[in-house]
Motif scaffolding. Structure first.
Motif, PDB file in Angstrom:
ATOM      1  N   ALA A 198      -6.473   4.376 -11.530  1.00 50.73           N
ATOM      2  CA  ALA A 198      -5.971   2.907 -11.820  1.00 50.73           C
ATOM      3  C   ALA A 198      -4.997   2.369 -10.947  1.00 50.73           C
ATOM      4  CB  ALA A 198      -5.486   2.929 -13.246  1.00 50.73           C
ATOM      5  N   VAL A 199      -4.104   3.212 -10.509  1.00 54.00           N
ATOM      6  CA  VAL A 199      -3.157   2.756  -9.249  1.00 54.00           C
ATOM      7  C   VAL A 199      -3.894   2.415  -7.948  1.00 54.00           C
ATOM      8  CG1 VAL A 199      -1.492   3.610  -8.020  1.00 54.00           C
ATOM      9  CG2 VAL A 199      -1.038   4.157 -10.454  1.00 54.00           C
ATOM     10  N   VAL A 200      -4.708   3.365  -7.547  1.00 57.17           N
ATOM     11  CA  VAL A 200      -5.587   3.032  -6.371  1.00 57.17           C
ATOM     12  C   VAL A 200      -6.250   1.787  -6.413  1.00 57.17           C
ATOM     13  CG1 VAL A 200      -7.599   4.004  -5.131  1.00 57.17           C
ATOM     14  CG2 VAL A 200      -5.653   5.585  -5.708  1.00 57.17           C
ATOM     15  N   ARG A 201      -6.915   1.475  -7.620  1.00 60.00           N
ATOM     16  CA  ARG A 201      -7.670   0.431  -7.669  1.00 60.00           C
ATOM     17  C   ARG A 201      -7.000  -0.929  -7.614  1.00 60.00           C
ATOM     18  NH1 ARG A 201     -12.329   0.506  -5.670  1.00 60.00           N
ATOM     19  NH2 ARG A 201     -13.292  -1.059  -6.752  1.00 60.00           N
ATOM     20  N   SER A 202      -5.709  -0.846  -7.970  1.00 58.06           N
ATOM     21  CA  SER A 202      -4.722  -2.040  -8.122  1.00 58.06           C
ATOM     22  C   SER A 202      -4.619  -2.746  -6.567  1.00 58.06           C
ATOM     23  CB  SER A 202      -3.157  -1.685  -8.661  1.00 58.06           C
ATOM     24  OG  SER A 202      -2.594  -0.690  -7.729  1.00 58.06           O
ATOM     25  N   ASP A 203      -4.954  -2.100  -5.732  1.00 61.89           N
ATOM     26  CA  ASP A 203      -4.823  -2.589  -4.472  1.00 61.89           C
ATOM     27  C   ASP A 203      -5.875  -3.789  -4.330  1.00 61.89           C
ATOM     28  OD1 ASP A 203      -4.456  -3.513  -1.768  1.00 61.89           O
ATOM     29  OD2 ASP A 203      -4.482  -1.577  -1.112  1.00 61.89           O
ATOM     30  N   PRO A 204      -5.869  -5.094  -4.221  1.00 60.86           N
ATOM     31  CA  PRO A 204      -6.723  -6.044  -4.179  1.00 60.86           C
ATOM     32  C   PRO A 204      -7.561  -6.089  -3.060  1.00 60.86           C
ATOM     33  CG  PRO A 204      -4.495  -7.007  -4.099  1.00 60.86           C
ATOM     34  CD  PRO A 204      -4.258  -5.638  -4.239  1.00 60.86           C
ATOM     35  N   LYS A 227       0.741  -1.322   0.048  1.00 61.97           N
ATOM     36  CA  LYS A 227      -0.023  -0.015  -0.066  1.00 61.97           C
ATOM     37  C   LYS A 227       0.896   1.376   0.241  1.00 61.97           C
ATOM     38  CE  LYS A 227      -4.108  -1.826   2.090  1.00 61.97           C
ATOM     39  NZ  LYS A 227      -4.035  -2.936   1.699  1.00 61.97           N
ATOM     40  N   ALA A 228       1.984   1.237   0.640  1.00 62.63           N
ATOM     41  CA  ALA A 228       2.934   2.242   0.796  1.00 62.63           C
ATOM     42  C   ALA A 228       3.430   2.793  -0.670  1.00 62.63           C
ATOM     43  CB  ALA A 228       4.105   2.074   1.514  1.00 62.63           C
ATOM     44  N   ALA A 229       3.642   1.736  -1.391  1.00 66.82           N
ATOM     45  CA  ALA A 229       4.306   1.954  -2.790  1.00 66.82           C
ATOM     46  C   ALA A 229       3.061   2.453  -3.766  1.00 66.82           C
ATOM     47  CB  ALA A 229       4.995   0.785  -3.579  1.00 66.82           C
ATOM     48  N   ILE A 230       1.960   2.036  -3.719  1.00 60.30           N
ATOM     49  CA  ILE A 230       0.784   2.330  -4.341  1.00 60.30           C
ATOM     50  C   ILE A 230       0.441   3.767  -3.899  1.00 60.30           C
ATOM     51  CG2 ILE A 230      -1.598   1.775  -4.709  1.00 60.30           C
ATOM     52  CD1 ILE A 230      -1.220  -0.945  -4.149  1.00 60.30           C
ATOM     53  N   ALA A 231       0.352   4.243  -2.697  1.00 57.39           N
ATOM     54  CA  ALA A 231       0.353   5.394  -2.137  1.00 57.39           C
ATOM     55  C   ALA A 231       1.225   6.561  -3.033  1.00 57.39           C
ATOM     56  CB  ALA A 231       0.027   5.812  -0.780  1.00 57.39           C
ATOM     57  N   ARG A 232       2.575   6.274  -2.848  1.00 57.15           N
ATOM     58  CA  ARG A 232       3.370   6.855  -3.640  1.00 57.15           C
ATOM     59  C   ARG A 232       3.138   7.241  -5.072  1.00 57.15           C
ATOM     60  NH1 ARG A 232       8.662   8.404  -2.153  1.00 57.15           N
ATOM     61  NH2 ARG A 232       7.760   8.421   0.009  1.00 57.15           N
ATOM     62  N   ARG A 233       2.968   6.230  -5.748  1.00 59.05           N
ATOM     63  CA  ARG A 233       2.637   6.337  -7.185  1.00 59.05           C
ATOM     64  C   ARG A 233       1.270   7.285  -7.438  1.00 59.05           C
ATOM     65  NH1 ARG A 233       3.686   0.401  -7.066  1.00 59.05           N
ATOM     66  NH2 ARG A 233       5.693   0.245  -7.391  1.00 59.05           N
ATOM     67  N   ALA A 234       0.192   6.758  -6.504  1.00 61.03           N
ATOM     68  CA  ALA A 234      -0.942   7.593  -6.786  1.00 61.03           C
ATOM     69  C   ALA A 234      -0.786   8.986  -6.528  1.00 61.03           C
ATOM     70  CB  ALA A 234      -1.955   7.122  -5.755  1.00 61.03           C
ATOM     71  N   ASP A 235      -0.074   9.326  -5.590  1.00 59.06           N
ATOM     72  CA  ASP A 235       0.274  10.750  -5.126  1.00 59.06           C
ATOM     73  C   ASP A 235       1.068  11.595  -6.425  1.00 59.06           C
ATOM     74  OD1 ASP A 235       0.448  13.017  -2.897  1.00 59.06           O
ATOM     75  OD2 ASP A 235       2.668  12.782  -3.335  1.00 59.06           O
ATOM     76  N   TYR A 236       1.799  10.788  -6.845  1.00 61.16           N
ATOM     77  CA  TYR A 236       2.405  11.355  -7.900  1.00 61.16           C
ATOM     78  C   TYR A 236       1.440  11.708  -9.086  1.00 61.16           C
ATOM     79  CZ  TYR A 236       4.903  12.147 -12.346  1.00 61.16           C
ATOM     80  OH  TYR A 236       5.223  12.466 -13.622  1.00 61.16           O
ATOM     81  N   TYR A 237       0.713  10.926  -9.617  1.00 59.37           N
ATOM     82  CA  TYR A 237      -0.350  10.995 -10.573  1.00 59.37           C
ATOM     83  C   TYR A 237      -1.395  12.104  -9.994  1.00 59.37           C
ATOM     84  CZ  TYR A 237       0.957   7.081 -13.287  1.00 59.37           C
ATOM     85  OH  TYR A 237       1.743   6.185 -14.102  1.00 59.37           O
ATOM     86  N   ALA A 238      -1.743  12.103  -8.876  1.00 65.86           N
ATOM     87  CA  ALA A 238      -2.679  13.353  -8.432  1.00 65.86           C
ATOM     88  C   ALA A 238      -2.018  14.645  -8.402  1.00 65.86           C
ATOM     89  CB  ALA A 238      -3.001  13.036  -6.956  1.00 65.86           C
ATOM     90  N   SER A 239      -0.579  14.725  -8.464  1.00 69.37           N
ATOM     91  CA  SER A 239       0.316  16.242  -8.435  1.00 69.37           C
ATOM     92  C   SER A 239       0.207  16.605  -9.844  1.00 69.37           C
ATOM     93  CB  SER A 239       1.356  15.930  -7.730  1.00 69.37           C
ATOM     94  OG  SER A 239       2.427  15.086  -8.563  1.00 69.37           O
ATOM     95  N   GLN A 240       0.051  15.562 -10.688  1.00 70.58           N
ATOM     96  CA  GLN A 240       0.212  15.861 -12.128  1.00 70.58           C
ATOM     97  C   GLN A 240      -1.460  16.094 -12.703  1.00 70.58           C
ATOM     98  OE1 GLN A 240       3.167  16.389 -13.933  1.00 70.58           O
ATOM     99  NE2 GLN A 240       3.726  16.036 -11.567  1.00 70.58           N
ATOM    100  N   GLN A 241      -2.241  16.048 -12.096  1.00 67.83           N
ATOM    101  CA  GLN A 241      -3.751  16.135 -12.304  1.00 67.83           C
ATOM    102  C   GLN A 241      -3.916  15.150 -13.263  1.00 67.83           C
ATOM    103  OE1 GLN A 241      -6.214  19.431 -12.508  1.00 67.83           O
ATOM    104  NE2 GLN A 241      -4.429  20.952 -11.816  1.00 67.83           N
ATOM    105  N   LEU A 242      -3.292  13.832 -13.333  1.00 69.67           N
ATOM    106  CA  LEU A 242      -3.759  12.627 -14.150  1.00 69.67           C
ATOM    107  C   LEU A 242      -4.585  11.681 -13.331  1.00 69.67           C
ATOM    108  CD1 LEU A 242      -0.336  12.255 -15.818  1.00 69.67           C
ATOM    109  CD2 LEU A 242      -2.288  12.958 -16.977  1.00 69.67           C
ATOM    110  N   TRP A 243      -5.676  11.844 -13.505  1.00 69.19           N
ATOM    111  CA  TRP A 243      -6.640  11.386 -12.238  1.00 69.19           C
ATOM    112  C   TRP A 243      -7.154   9.842 -13.000  1.00 69.19           C
ATOM    113  CZ3 TRP A 243      -6.702  12.727  -7.472  1.00 69.19           C
ATOM    114  CH2 TRP A 243      -6.489  14.090  -7.332  1.00 69.19           C
TER     115      TRP A 243
END
Length: 296
Positions: A146-152, A125-141
């Motif tokens: 897609a990243v957030v939903r990758s957590d099963p 989850k920590a790695a997923i959160a870091r990737r999701a945070d990057y995309y949010a910072s770029q407004q690539l929602w």
């Protein structure tokens, strides 16, 4: 209908980096389609089903859907996302797929994010959160979802984050009205008012923005005495004896531009709430607009 992904603020165009972006929206729809911008040809279309619902509803009766098209979109091209419901005209949202140069720059930055994840020994989850945070910072929602939903196995906090993102993007209340008419609901001292309800699933800070053109008004925020989101928001405030949380006065502007009133308030309890917009004078007539959005 509220588009959640792709999403951008008023100064940025809707864009995605993936050729198969995740499309997320709030609101009832029975068909989704993609169309190349500037043409009438439908490239892809399919029905929307209950299986496409992404997370628990933020607003009762407004499901949140997430769908990834099974066709590849072309870099640099613009497309229309069409959302239809029964006989009503479809809602159209235009977005652009990044061109090759933009995607190359993005890939370089993503490689830096992955190096940081490895250096910090992040996983799960920590790695997923870091990737999701990057995309949010770029407004690539779309990529964020897609990243957030990758957590099963999402935790309750992870699910709450997803609902909060929807609340931050889509207004909890977005309406307009007019004072007054012979059928308006009136206070004991004969002033017309209207109630607009919204529901919070957890404690939340909300922004309340109201705008009027030519009359004074008062805005009151009330909470259901049960403080339970299970209480029907259709029940009138008179029937429930709602609790007054806060009230603001709003004087009309002396200039031609509509005057706005903006308040930010932290609501410590989930449940049903009402915003009551009330005219200051029984004879006043005029229009108002009201927005309530949540922060996360």
């Amino acid at each position: 209908m509220c588009l959640v992904a792709p999403y951008a603020d008023a100064t940025t165009e809707l864009r995605v980096s993936s050729n198969r972006p995740m499309l997320v929206w709030q609101g009832v729809a029975d068909r989704v389609a993609l169309q190349r911008a500037g043409t009438s040809d439908i490239l892809w279309s399919r029905p929307v089903t209950e299986a496409d619902q992404l997370i628990e509803e933020v607003i009762p009766g407004s499901p949140i859907y997430g769908i990834t098209p099974d066709i590849a979109l072309q870099p640099g091209e613009s497309y229309n996302l069409l959302l239809s419901f029964r006989q009503f005209a479809p809602r159209s949202f235009r977005f652009r797929v990044m061109d090759t140069a933009e995607r190359d720059r993005l890939s370089t930055e993503l490689a830096q994010v992955e190096r940081a994840i490895a250096q910090e020994n992040l996983s799960g989850k920590a790695a997923i959160a870091r990737r999701a945070d990057y995309y949010a910072s770029q407004q690539l929602w779309s990529e964020f979802w897609a990243v957030v939903r990758s957590d099963p196995h999402p935790s309750p906090d992870w699910k709450a984050l997803q609902r909060n993102v929807v609340s931050a993007v889509c207004p909890l209340v977005n309406t307009s009205g007019r004072f007054s008419d012979g059928h308006a609901t009136r206070t004991p001292d004969n002033r017309p008012y209207r109630d607009h309800s919204f529901t919070l699933s957890q404690p939340q800070t909300v922004e309340i923005l109201a705008q009027s053109t030519d009359f004074d008004m008062q805005i009151s925020l009330l909470r259901s005495p049960s403080n339970s989101s299970e209480t029907s928001s259709e029940t009138s405030s008179a029937e429930q004896n709602w609790e007054l949380i806060q009230a603001w006065s709003h004087a009309q502007s002396s200039v031609e531009e509509p005057r706005q009133i903006l308040h930010e308030i932290a609501l410590s309890e989930p449940g049903n709430h009402i915003l009551r917009v009330q005219a200051a004078d029984p004879q006043q007539r005029g229009e108002y607009q009201l927005w309530v959005t949540a922060q996360w």
